[in-house]
Design a protein around this motif. Structure first.
Motif, PDB file in Angstrom:
ATOM      1  N   GLU A  93      -7.421 -51.650  22.943  1.00 35.53           N
ATOM      2  CA  GLU A  93      -8.400 -51.553  24.033  1.00 35.53           C
ATOM      3  C   GLU A  93      -8.056 -50.385  24.952  1.00 35.53           C
ATOM      4  OE1 GLU A  93      -9.322 -56.374  24.086  1.00 35.53           O
ATOM      5  OE2 GLU A  93      -8.000 -55.504  25.595  1.00 35.53           O
ATOM      6  N   GLY A  94      -6.760 -50.226  25.225  1.00 35.33           N
ATOM      7  CA  GLY A  94      -6.317 -49.114  26.076  1.00 35.33           C
ATOM      8  C   GLY A  94      -6.648 -47.770  25.448  1.00 35.33           C
ATOM      9  N   VAL A  95      -6.430 -47.662  24.137  1.00 35.06           N
ATOM     10  CA  VAL A  95      -6.708 -46.395  23.444  1.00 35.06           C
ATOM     11  C   VAL A  95      -8.205 -46.092  23.480  1.00 35.06           C
ATOM     12  CG1 VAL A  95      -6.735 -45.266  21.178  1.00 35.06           C
ATOM     13  CG2 VAL A  95      -4.706 -46.459  21.940  1.00 35.06           C
ATOM     14  N   ALA A  96      -9.016 -47.118  23.239  1.00 33.24           N
ATOM     15  CA  ALA A  96     -10.474 -46.907  23.234  1.00 33.24           C
ATOM     16  C   ALA A  96     -10.935 -46.406  24.609  1.00 33.24           C
ATOM     17  CB  ALA A  96     -11.182 -48.203  22.873  1.00 33.24           C
ATOM     18  N   LEU A  97     -10.378 -47.002  25.648  1.00 34.14           N
ATOM     19  CA  LEU A  97     -10.759 -46.607  27.005  1.00 34.14           C
ATOM     20  C   LEU A  97     -10.279 -45.174  27.314  1.00 34.14           C
ATOM     21  CD1 LEU A  97     -12.302 -48.167  29.101  1.00 34.14           C
ATOM     22  CD2 LEU A  97     -10.163 -49.089  29.966  1.00 34.14           C
ATOM     23  N   ALA A  98      -9.043 -44.892  26.932  1.00 37.59           N
ATOM     24  CA  ALA A  98      -8.497 -43.556  27.198  1.00 37.59           C
ATOM     25  C   ALA A  98      -9.270 -42.493  26.417  1.00 37.59           C
ATOM     26  CB  ALA A  98      -7.013 -43.512  26.827  1.00 37.59           C
ATOM     27  N   GLU A 117      -4.148 -43.406  34.280  1.00 41.96           N
ATOM     28  CA  GLU A 117      -2.712 -43.584  34.546  1.00 41.96           C
ATOM     29  C   GLU A 117      -2.426 -44.994  35.062  1.00 41.96           C
ATOM     30  OE1 GLU A 117      -1.759 -38.888  35.392  1.00 41.96           O
ATOM     31  OE2 GLU A 117      -1.837 -40.289  37.096  1.00 41.96           O
ATOM     32  N   LYS A 118      -3.315 -45.483  35.938  1.00 45.85           N
ATOM     33  CA  LYS A 118      -3.126 -46.849  36.454  1.00 45.85           C
ATOM     34  C   LYS A 118      -3.235 -47.882  35.336  1.00 45.85           C
ATOM     35  CE  LYS A 118      -4.756 -46.211  41.201  1.00 45.85           C
ATOM     36  NZ  LYS A 118      -5.828 -46.525  42.163  1.00 45.85           N
ATOM     37  N   LEU A 119      -4.186 -47.660  34.437  1.00 41.74           N
ATOM     38  CA  LEU A 119      -4.371 -48.619  33.342  1.00 41.74           C
ATOM     39  C   LEU A 119      -3.164 -48.634  32.413  1.00 41.74           C
ATOM     40  CD1 LEU A 119      -8.114 -48.048  32.477  1.00 41.74           C
ATOM     41  CD2 LEU A 119      -7.083 -50.148  33.322  1.00 41.74           C
ATOM     42  N   GLU A 120      -2.627 -47.444  32.152  1.00 38.60           N
ATOM     43  CA  GLU A 120      -1.454 -47.381  31.267  1.00 38.60           C
ATOM     44  C   GLU A 120      -0.297 -48.175  31.867  1.00 38.60           C
ATOM     45  OE1 GLU A 120      -0.512 -43.472  29.797  1.00 38.60           O
ATOM     46  OE2 GLU A 120       1.347 -44.197  28.903  1.00 38.60           O
ATOM     47  N   ARG A 121      -0.228 -48.168  33.207  1.00 37.79           N
ATOM     48  CA  ARG A 121       0.878 -48.894  33.865  1.00 37.79           C
ATOM     49  C   ARG A 121       0.751 -50.407  33.705  1.00 37.79           C
ATOM     50  NH1 ARG A 121       0.773 -44.609  37.865  1.00 37.79           N
ATOM     51  NH2 ARG A 121      -0.572 -45.782  39.264  1.00 37.79           N
ATOM     52  N   VAL A 122      -0.468 -50.923  33.473  1.00 36.93           N
ATOM     53  CA  VAL A 122      -0.597 -52.375  33.339  1.00 36.93           C
ATOM     54  C   VAL A 122      -0.684 -52.841  31.888  1.00 36.93           C
ATOM     55  CG1 VAL A 122      -1.667 -52.649  35.602  1.00 36.93           C
ATOM     56  CG2 VAL A 122      -3.135 -52.427  33.600  1.00 36.93           C
ATOM     57  N   LEU A 123      -0.472 -51.917  30.953  1.00 36.77           N
ATOM     58  CA  LEU A 123      -0.403 -52.359  29.558  1.00 36.77           C
ATOM     59  C   LEU A 123       0.872 -53.166  29.383  1.00 36.77           C
ATOM     60  CD1 LEU A 123      -1.333 -49.223  27.423  1.00 36.77           C
ATOM     61  CD2 LEU A 123      -2.611 -51.348  27.548  1.00 36.77           C
ATOM     62  N   VAL A 128       2.780 -50.428  24.912  1.00 35.95           N
ATOM     63  CA  VAL A 128       2.772 -49.030  25.350  1.00 35.95           C
ATOM     64  C   VAL A 128       3.063 -48.073  24.192  1.00 35.95           C
ATOM     65  CG1 VAL A 128       3.895 -47.354  26.867  1.00 35.95           C
ATOM     66  CG2 VAL A 128       3.290 -49.610  27.734  1.00 35.95           C
ATOM     67  N   THR A 129       4.070 -48.406  23.385  1.00 38.19           N
ATOM     68  CA  THR A 129       4.430 -47.529  22.263  1.00 38.19           C
ATOM     69  C   THR A 129       3.260 -47.415  21.302  1.00 38.19           C
ATOM     70  OG1 THR A 129       6.601 -48.493  22.465  1.00 38.19           O
ATOM     71  CG2 THR A 129       6.228 -47.127  20.541  1.00 38.19           C
ATOM     72  N   ARG A 130       2.660 -48.550  21.006  1.00 39.25           N
ATOM     73  CA  ARG A 130       1.516 -48.543  20.078  1.00 39.25           C
ATOM     74  C   ARG A 130       0.332 -47.784  20.688  1.00 39.25           C
ATOM     75  NH1 ARG A 130      -0.649 -50.425  15.562  1.00 39.25           N
ATOM     76  NH2 ARG A 130      -2.588 -51.609  15.594  1.00 39.25           N
ATOM     77  N   PHE A 131       0.144 -47.940  21.988  1.00 39.03           N
ATOM     78  CA  PHE A 131      -0.923 -47.223  22.692  1.00 39.03           C
ATOM     79  C   PHE A 131      -0.736 -45.714  22.510  1.00 39.03           C
ATOM     80  CE2 PHE A 131      -1.897 -44.958  26.696  1.00 39.03           C
ATOM     81  CZ  PHE A 131      -3.265 -45.174  26.794  1.00 39.03           C
ATOM     82  N   ARG A 132       0.492 -45.263  22.701  1.00 36.47           N
ATOM     83  CA  ARG A 132       0.758 -43.811  22.587  1.00 36.47           C
ATOM     84  C   ARG A 132       0.607 -43.343  21.146  1.00 36.47           C
ATOM     85  NH1 ARG A 132       5.500 -43.946  26.956  1.00 36.47           N
ATOM     86  NH2 ARG A 132       4.117 -44.067  28.754  1.00 36.47           N
ATOM     87  N   GLU A 133       1.099 -44.188  20.230  1.00 36.24           N
ATOM     88  CA  GLU A 133       1.013 -43.833  18.810  1.00 36.24           C
ATOM     89  C   GLU A 133      -0.453 -43.753  18.374  1.00 36.24           C
ATOM     90  OE1 GLU A 133       1.762 -42.859  15.070  1.00 36.24           O
ATOM     91  OE2 GLU A 133       3.151 -42.740  16.749  1.00 36.24           O
ATOM     92  N   MET A 134      -1.241 -44.762  18.734  1.00 40.05           N
ATOM     93  CA  MET A 134      -2.654 -44.791  18.331  1.00 40.05           C
ATOM     94  C   MET A 134      -3.446 -43.700  19.046  1.00 40.05           C
ATOM     95  SD  MET A 134      -3.408 -48.860  18.175  1.00 40.05           S
ATOM     96  CE  MET A 134      -5.159 -48.753  17.812  1.00 40.05           C
TER      97      MET A 134
END
Lengths: 312, 335
Positions: A93-98, A117-123, A128-134
């Motif tokens: 969901e974070g990746v889709a939004l970003a 940036e705020k959203l990434e902080r509440v993942l 987080v690692t998967r968010f960055r990878e995806m």
């Protein structure tokens, strides 16, 4: 199965874990309102509510069940069984939004950048690692011109924007002050639709012909805005016929679909609007000889003159 | 008991529990699900349920026991609940604008994830905020009917590293070829979506326009086991051309372009490289791996754009301009 490793249960569970806290926080919304919020039909929502009445925690005494119900066509929750807020954003969901945010190309200091940036902080930490990878697997960042996020913000705040603009019709740079109404992309090209203050009328501006926009302190009252469109050949008063060689015909057919008329020799022909000769000549030149204007005469002359001038 | 119901019960139980819940307690509580049949079968069923919850981002944790209590499971409440993100109204509005524009385009991968994300960020504000009108027409081609489903399938496959099979249409050969592809990523350029991945037929990394695909099927065997690894050095940007001269057709060629008159101040927008001052206007230098792509782009900018060098590039610029001129014989203006 909905594809990849996800099951139908996954989507349903995700929906229900949002539904309970949503109704709990917004009691008394109509069935239709809640259904729309969840992207469901009315009947599908009622089915989900039925299922939820069976859900609870052991030992399954009456007070251990989720108490969600419809009264006078409105939805209420009396017992949410600790489902008071939805789960955190998943990495996907974070990746889709970003990625969606990247479509508007956030600048260094604008609201879109700080929101991401705020959203990434509440993942959740494990996401987080998967968010960055995806995030590396979905790339839309280079698609948009700069200035989109600034202009979006100006639309929200209803502030006049000022910028230098190079109209394709005259080729002379002009300073414009515009009440921005809508941003849209059409076939990879971004446009701003808005009310041009000096010209007292609605205008369309291509973002790639615009200098950096400056958001002024001048605000404006909301006015009705018609959905902006790029004029097609059908609405045009000046139609121009362009014929394409067989080498590029398949690509033209992809872009124009049934509007591209097949000719017997493998070539195709399309009609395009002729109101903007500068755009037309630039577009025909971009095919380097594989596109030929066949009528009207003024358009043939215009392309020939531009090609001749490029040789000087 | 229906699986969705069981999983929700499990979340409700573990979220409410102050102490870790042991496997024996779970078997006792969910007798019909984890208490019937062989222990191995019951454990496998619970493992599948657990994997589903973890995939949903639910922080289901195994806690090692001690003398006082056995091993058990719990859901950490602090890690479960979506915290208030404290977005300003402007931040929320532009984020919403971007997300809803992408969704409304009908051609954005991971659309269900995006829809859920938007719901979640709107949770504390009581629903969608007034967002600026932003509209995206993605796809860039006439026929975009199957694009949304294809993009979702491809994004799903990439996320879980499952191979896809597809029929790919080539406008050059006008034929379909059957491909098995390990998808490494999706990129959007000039309104068109491209899949980059390892093509088993060509035995190398290839790019595929999504609108030219037919019959996209994700490998459903062993859904939780990835079929491949993405090389650590892989970068999408190296394979997808953002500008027309970046298709990799030949060795890089350094080309200088001069922009004069009205185009001079737009040099930084029309080209990605930093423009250098020139007495005649602005000069930009690009590394072209598709010279024809660059020359056609320069031609499209009109007579205020010229190729300065090298000679090979200047000659090609003139050659194509002459081809356009030859295709448009002089038509006399009416008196």
């Amino acid at each position: 199965m909905t594809g990849e490793g996800r099951t139908d249960v996954y989507e349903r569970l995700r929906r229900l874990l949002f539904l309970v806290p949503f109704v709990s926080r917004n009691p008394g919304l109509t069935v239709d309102h809640v259904a729309k919020e969840l992207g469901l039909s009315r009947d599908a929502l009622l089915e989900e509510l039925d299922l939820l009445t069976l859900v609870g925690r052991p030992p399954f005494q009456p007070d251990d069940f989720i108490d969600i119900y419809v009264e006078d066509d409105r939805v209420y929750v009396d017992l949410h069984q600790r489902l008071s807020a939805p789960p955190r954003l998943t990495a996907a969901e974070g990746v889709a939004l970003a990625a969606a945010a990247a479509l508007l190309k956030p600048g260094q200091d604008d609201a879109l950048r700080s929101a991401i940036e705020k959203l990434e902080r509440v993942l959740p930490p494990h996401a987080v690692t998967r968010f960055r990878e995806m995030g590396k697997r979905l790339d839309v960042a280079l698609e948009a011109p700069s200035g989109l996020a600034t202009l979006s913000q100006a639309i929200v705040e209803r502030r006049v924007v000022a910028f230098d603009y190079l109209p394709t019709s005259t080729g002379q740079p002009e300073r414009r002050r515009v009440q921005p109404a809508e941003l849209f992309s059409h076939r990879g090209q971004w446009y701003l639709a808005g009310f041009d203050v000096a010209r007292a009328g609605e205008r369309l501006f291509r973002l790639d012909r615009m200098g950096p926009p400056e958001v002024t302190s001048e605000t404006f009252a909301p006015t009705p805005h018609r959905r902006a469109t790029i004029p097609g050949a059908a609405e045009s008063h000046e139609r121009v016929t362009v014929r394409f060689e067989p080498a590029v015909a398949p690509y033209v057919r992809e872009r124009f679909g049934p509007e591209a008329k097949a000719l017997a020799d493998g070539r195709v022909e399309v009609e395009v609007p002729g109101e903007n000769p500068r755009w037309l000549t630039g577009w025909v030149l971009s095919f380097g000889g594989d596109a030929v204007v066949t009528r009207p005469d003024w358009a043939i002359r215009s392309v020939a003159q531009a090609a001749g001038a490029s040789l000087e | 008991m229906e699986r969705t119901e069981r999983l929700l019960d499990l979340v409700a139980l573990l979220l409410d529990s102050k102490e870790p819940v042991s496997w024996n307690e779970l078997r006792e509580t969910f007798k019909d699900d984890y208490g019937v049949g062989s222990t191995e079968a019951c454990e496998r069923k619970f493992e599948r349920d657990k994997a589903e919850l973890l995939e949903l981002g639910i922080p289901l944790t195994f806690v090692k026991g001690d003398d006082e209590r056995p091993d058990g499971y719990l859901v950490e409440r602090d890690a479960y609940y979506l915290p208030e993100v404290s977005l300003t109204p402007e931040e929320l509005a532009v984020l919403y604008a971007a997300g809803s524009a992408a969704l409304a385009s009908g051609a954005f991968p991971g659309s269900q994830d995006l829809a859920h994300a938007l719901r979640k960020i709107g949770f504390f504000s009581g629903g969608p905020p007034p967002a600026p009108k932003v509209r995206l027409e993605l796809g860039g081609v006439a026929d975009t009917r199957d694009l949304p489903a294809r993009l979702d399938a491809l994004w799903s496959a990439i996320s879980s590293r499952k191979s896809v099979t597809l029929d790919y249409w080539s406008p050059r050969t006008k034929e379909h070829s059957h491909r098995v592809v390990d998808g490494y990523g999706l990129a959007l350029r000039r309104g068109l979506w491209t899949l980059v991945g390892y093509c088993h037929l060509r035995q190398g990394i290839r790019t595929f326009h999504v609108h030219r695909m037919r019959k996209v099927t994700v490998n459903t065997a062993k859904p939780r086991s990835p079929d491949y690894e993405v090389p650590a050095s892989f970068s999408l940007d190296e394979y997808v051309a953002t500008w027309p001269w970046q298709h990799r057709f030949h060795e890089p060629l350094r080309v200088d372009v001069l922009l004069t008159g009205e185009l001079s101040p737009l040099a930084g927008t029309l080209f990605p490289s930093t423009p250098a001052d020139d007495p005649r206007g602005s000069r930009v230098t690009v590394q072209a791996t598709d010279l024809d792509g660059l020359v056609k782009y320069v031609l499209s900018l009109g007579p205020a754009a010229k190729v300065l060098g090298p000679a090979r590039a200047v000659e090609r610029h003139h050659e194509l301009a002459r081809a356009v001129l030859a295709a448009h014989p002089t038509v006399k203006e009416a008196p």
